[in-house]
Write an enzyme that holds these catalytic residues in place. Structure first.
Site, PDB file in Angstrom:
ATOM      1  N   PRO A 154       0.771  -1.241   0.000  1.00  0.00           N
ATOM      2  CA  PRO A 154       0.000   0.000   0.000  1.00  0.00           C
ATOM      3  C   PRO A 154       0.807   1.298   0.000  1.00  0.00           C
ATOM      4  O   PRO A 154       0.788   2.065   0.969  1.00  0.00           O
ATOM      5  CB  PRO A 154      -0.829  -0.136   1.275  1.00  0.00           C
ATOM      6  CG  PRO A 154       0.055  -0.918   2.190  1.00  0.00           C
ATOM      7  CD  PRO A 154       0.750  -1.910   1.306  1.00  0.00           C
ATOM      8  N   CYS A 155       1.462   1.594  -1.115  1.00  0.00           N
ATOM      9  CA  CYS A 155       2.243   2.830  -1.188  1.00  0.00           C
ATOM     10  C   CYS A 155       1.353   4.069  -1.111  1.00  0.00           C
ATOM     11  O   CYS A 155       1.846   5.162  -0.813  1.00  0.00           O
ATOM     12  CB  CYS A 155       3.125   2.849  -2.437  1.00  0.00           C
ATOM     13  SG  CYS A 155       2.266   2.538  -3.977  1.00  0.00           S
TER      14      CYS A 155
END
Length: 190
Positions: A154-155
């Protein structure tokens, strides 16, 4: 090919890559997997974007990727992503193939995947400190841009220290939508 992935001549055999394009709340996503796990998620998977991504994967793995949405790994990834976008899933439980990323970038992305939960955010500098490189906030930003597995790794949860949402390879509107889905930002009015 034997169990080690080598052919009869003792050299590494090409890695089989399977892929599918799926619809999502943030547009079409290209998902690709190897025998080791999900290897790539690509935003805005129009035909041109898809073809370019598949060419890169083919070059990297030495074999032309094969469309196979029924592949068990892809089918599970598709199901988990649908559940995520429907608000029924907070964590992904998929095997991941990290072979497209190495070194510092891999270390940062593994820390992000393990240490920043749904609905939470972390600053670029904070993430740099977590991997023992307190002065490497810009390098963390580069690692986010190189993330081959966005959404699953989850950047979108990495933000600026001053409260700005920072950059995003999928575009800022996509990042806003993902953060709104997780309750970090309010839903956009328009």
């Amino acid at each position: 090919m034997d169990a080690t992935g080598q052919n009869e001549q003792g050299t590494a055999a090409p890695q089989r890559v399977v892929w599918a394009v799926v619809g999502s709340d943030i547009g079409p996503l290209l998902l690709a997997a190897t025998r080791d796990g999900l290897v790539s998620v690509v935003f805005h998977a129009t035909e041109a974007v898809r073809d370019k991504a598949l060419d890169r994967l083919g070059s990297r793995f030495g074999a032309e990727p094969v469309e196979a949405p029924e592949s068990p790994l892809l089918a599970e990834a598709i199901r988990q992503l649908a559940d995520y976008f429907a608000g029924r899933r907070r964590d992904f439980e998929l095997p991941l193939d990290w072979s497209l990323i190495t070194g510092f970038n891999r270390e940062v992305l593994r820390e992000l995947a393990a240490g920043v939960s749904y609905g939470a955010v972390v600053g670029y500098g904070d993430l740099a400190r977590r991997v023992g490189q307190p002065g490497a906030a810009q390098a963390v930003g580069a690692a986010m841009g190189a993330n081959p597995l966005p959404v699953v790794v989850p950047c979108h949860r990495v933000v600026e220290r001053d409260g700005g949402i920072g950059g995003f390879g999928g575009g800022l509107e996509t990042k806003r939508k993902l953060l709104a889905l997780e309750g970090v930002l309010p839903e956009p009015l328009f």
